[in-house]
Design a protein around this motif. Structure first.
Motif, PDB file in Angstrom:
ATOM      1  N   ASN A  46     -24.683  32.545   2.257  1.00  0.00           N
ATOM      2  CA  ASN A  46     -23.990  31.621   2.909  1.00  0.00           C
ATOM      3  C   ASN A  46     -23.765  32.678   3.849  1.00  0.00           C
ATOM      4  OD1 ASN A  46     -21.810  30.855   3.239  1.00  0.00           O
ATOM      5  ND2 ASN A  46     -20.657  32.115   0.940  1.00  0.00           N
ATOM      6  N   TYR A  57     -16.877  32.691   5.117  1.00  0.00           N
ATOM      7  CA  TYR A  57     -17.874  31.926   5.095  1.00  0.00           C
ATOM      8  C   TYR A  57     -17.699  30.188   4.907  1.00  0.00           C
ATOM      9  CZ  TYR A  57     -19.435  37.037   3.616  1.00  0.00           C
ATOM     10  OH  TYR A  57     -19.964  37.867   3.248  1.00  0.00           O
ATOM     11  N   HIS A  59     -19.152  28.533   2.579  1.00  0.00           N
ATOM     12  CA  HIS A  59     -19.011  28.469   0.399  1.00  0.00           C
ATOM     13  C   HIS A  59     -18.371  29.142   0.689  1.00  0.00           C
ATOM     14  CE1 HIS A  59     -22.198  24.314   1.696  1.00  0.00           C
ATOM     15  NE2 HIS A  59     -22.350  26.179   2.252  1.00  0.00           N
ATOM     16  N   PRO A  64     -20.953  29.932  -4.585  1.00  0.00           N
ATOM     17  CA  PRO A  64     -20.422  28.613  -3.875  1.00  0.00           C
ATOM     18  C   PRO A  64     -20.544  27.220  -4.833  1.00  0.00           C
ATOM     19  CG  PRO A  64     -22.334  29.550  -4.132  1.00  0.00           C
ATOM     20  CD  PRO A  64     -21.652  30.367  -4.997  1.00  0.00           C
TER      21      PRO A  64
END
Length: 607
Positions: A46, A57, A59, A64
């Motif tokens: 990530n 972040y 994702h 994710p």
């Protein structure tokens, strides 16, 4: 599955990206953007981004892939021919999209080069190799997205959807909103263009073929750029506020303090007041557009140069008494074939809903200094839509408030307008943002406020910005025409393509005949064998030079409608039903192609 090192594979698939990155690689990541990579317990990578006062972040850190499923769930059941992803992130949403919609085409726009550089070290080669990934664009300037959307949406048929990675909406909120607004506006403009294409498609191609001789024997206006660079220019439109500015336009003309270009019907108004502009701009393909220059012809005025869009209604050009110059427009595929911008160095002007927007593009691409808008109301003034003095327009046409829309004027008051005017206004605002001219001032008293063009009275502009004897009234001198030595070889090549397309159309008709027979006889195996043969034959027709230059532009609307059915036809599993769909949709399309081909052939032969 092996991951990539850097952008090497991406550069190979999308060569344009290579040039963009090489131009940008020496630049450091902006101080206000900090990126770091992180890996969760499932070994999924990530990126943690810090931008200004926001942190996130790209994702969901722990899940994710689950987030990607939820992110794309809104597309379930939607008919979408192409999707644009805003943000590459780490590619989880793209990988899921490839699995969930294996036959759908898509493109990716990444606003941050630094994110792209980090992301591709973790995204697998197989993801990039997907044949349905059509384009990838990385932003390199604040207005890059506008140029991308204008070009991309114009050339992409069918239904286009936008999917924005949620983290980008949070981290880069302002940029994301600008992208969404531009996407919606340009897509709406394209839909409007489709309606215009249905009405004027034949005129555009016919005019382009007829006008080619005029393009060959007139200079391109952009050849004259040295005369206009950094000079002030007035773009005069036919709004009802124009009449208030006549004394000041006369003053500018007498003092030679700024170039004066008329946009469409405002030419008649100025002539009525004895003012001859430095040039008149016209581009409308409508056969009735000749009325714009009637006064010039009737009075045999030979001192007003005409700057014409190359797909203009032909009859204007044949009898125009003054000098003529041209701009090649995006609707003219004929001149663009023989005189491509990459060879001439002269820009092509985007077709637009208003001649004022065409004139704005011309002024901007001539690199004029100050661009002054006059009579650009985009609304009603004292109940009038247009200035008086235009013989073929009733300026006193009243409006019905129930059918009108209120909008803010240049002084913060509310005025009445209509959907057409407001659509043109938004389009002009988009072009001002996209072209980024040096300075645009709107002097239209009582007119709608135009974003990117601050209001100032024309008298104040004259006092503050203009000086006498600034322009060169002999700017039409020292003209050169295109070299024509390559025309005959280019015509020969085009004729070769023409002969091939004739064979392709015959081949497709034979395939339709066989397909129809197989359907009637329920010959499943024969149909399955015929489908790839048809695909190859149709692709050959589609990629033919004559098709691209003449036949598809003639049938833009029909092509768009066909494209909207392609995915449904592709997904059909039963051979007989699939064949019926091909015969209906592709068959109807090719019938229209044959009809338009018969219509345009005599003009093509005169080229």
């Amino acid at each position: 599955m092996t991951s990539l090192s850097g952008l090497s594979f991406l550069k190979a698939k999308f060569p344009k990206i290579k040039l963009l990155i090489e131009a940008e690689h020496h630049k450091k990541i902006p101080k206000h953007l900090k990126l770091s990579t992180a890996v969760n317990q499932a070994a999924q990578s990530n990126i943690f981004a810090e931008y200004q006062d926001r942190k996130a972040y790209l994702h969901n850190f722990d899940y994710p892939e689950k987030e990607a499923v939820q992110f794309l769930s809104s597309l379930q059941g939607e008919h979408i021919d192409h999707i644009v992803f805003y943000g590459i992130g780490m590619g989880y949403h793209i990988q899921h999209f490839q699995k969930r919609f294996p036959n759908a085409t898509y493109s990716v726009y990444e606003p941050r080069l630094a994110i792209a550089e980090q992301a591709v070290t973790h995204i697998t080669k197989e993801v990039f190799e997907d044949v349905h990934w059509r384009s990838f664009e990385i932003s390199t300037s604040p207005s890059h997205y506008l140029h991308f959307l204008q070009s991309f949406i114009d050339r992409t048929p069918g239904t286009i959807a936008l999917a924005i990675l949620p983290s980008y909406e949070y981290l880069f909120e302002q940029e994301t909103n600008h992208f969404k607004e531009a996407f919606d506006q340009i897509l709406k403009h394209k839909r409007n263009n489709m309606m215009v294409s249905q009405k004027f498609g034949l005129h555009w191609v016919e005019n382009s073929l007829r006008n080619f001789k005029h393009v060959c024997h007139t200079p391109n206006i952009f050849q004259q750029k040295p005369y206009f660079k950094d000079k002030p220019i007035v773009l005069v439109s036919a709004g009802p506020s124009l009449e208030q500015e006549i004394p000041y336009l006369r003053q500018m003309k007498e003092e030679q303090s700024a170039y004066i270009f008329t946009a469409g019907s405002s030419l008649s108004v100025l002539i009525n007041h004895g003012i001859y502009p430095d040039a008149a701009c016209s581009y409308d393909p409508n056969p009735l557009n000749y009325r714009v220059v009637d006064k010039v012809k009737d009075q045999k005025i030979d001192r007003i140069p005409l700057i014409f869009g190359s797909s203009i209604g032909e009859h204007i050009l044949d009898e125009y008494p003054g000098e003529k110059l041209h701009v090649i427009t995006t609707q003219d595929t004929v001149s663009s074939y023989f005189f491509p911008a990459v060879n001439t160095g002269y820009p092509v002007v985007q077709d637009a809903s208003s001649i004022a927007i065409i004139a704005l593009q011309i002024a901007s691409k001539l690199e004029c200094g100050l661009i002054i808008l006059v009579g650009q109301n985009f609304g009603y003034h004292n109940g009038n839509q247009y200035a008086s003095g235009i013989d073929y327009v009733n300026p006193t046409q009243q409006f019905d408030p129930k059918l009108s829309i209120q909008t803010e004027d240049v002084e913060g008051n509310m005025i009445y307008s209509n959907p057409s005017f407001l659509s043109m206004k938004k389009e002009m605002e988009l072009y001002i943002k996209m072209l980024n001219p040096k300075q645009v001032i709107n002097t239209t008293k009582g007119g709608a406020a135009i974003a990117g063009a601050n209001f100032m009275s024309l008298t104040a502009v004259i006092d503050q910005y203009l000086s006498a004897n600034t322009i060169d009234s002999n700017w039409m001198h020292q003209q050169e025409l295109y070299p024509l030595h390559h025309i005959e070889p280019a015509k020969y090549q085009l004729e070769q393509e023409h002969q091939k397309v004739q064979k392709s159309m015959v081949e497709i008709q034979h395939i339709f005949r066989d397909m129809s027979w197989y359907v009637q006889e329920q010959q499943i195996e024969s149909l399955s064998t015929l489908f790839p043969i048809f695909d190859t034959a149709f692709d050959r027709w589609l990629n033919n030079g004559f098709s691209k230059m003449i036949l598809i532009p003639l049938n833009r609307v029909h092509y768009e409608r066909l494209y909207q059915q392609v995915e449904n036809i592709f997904q059909e599993q039963h051979p007989v039903e699939k064949a019926k769909a091909i015969l209906y949709y592709y068959g109807s399309f090719m019938q229209q192609i044959e009809k338009s081909y018969t219509t345009i052939l005599p003009l093509y032969k005169q080229l």
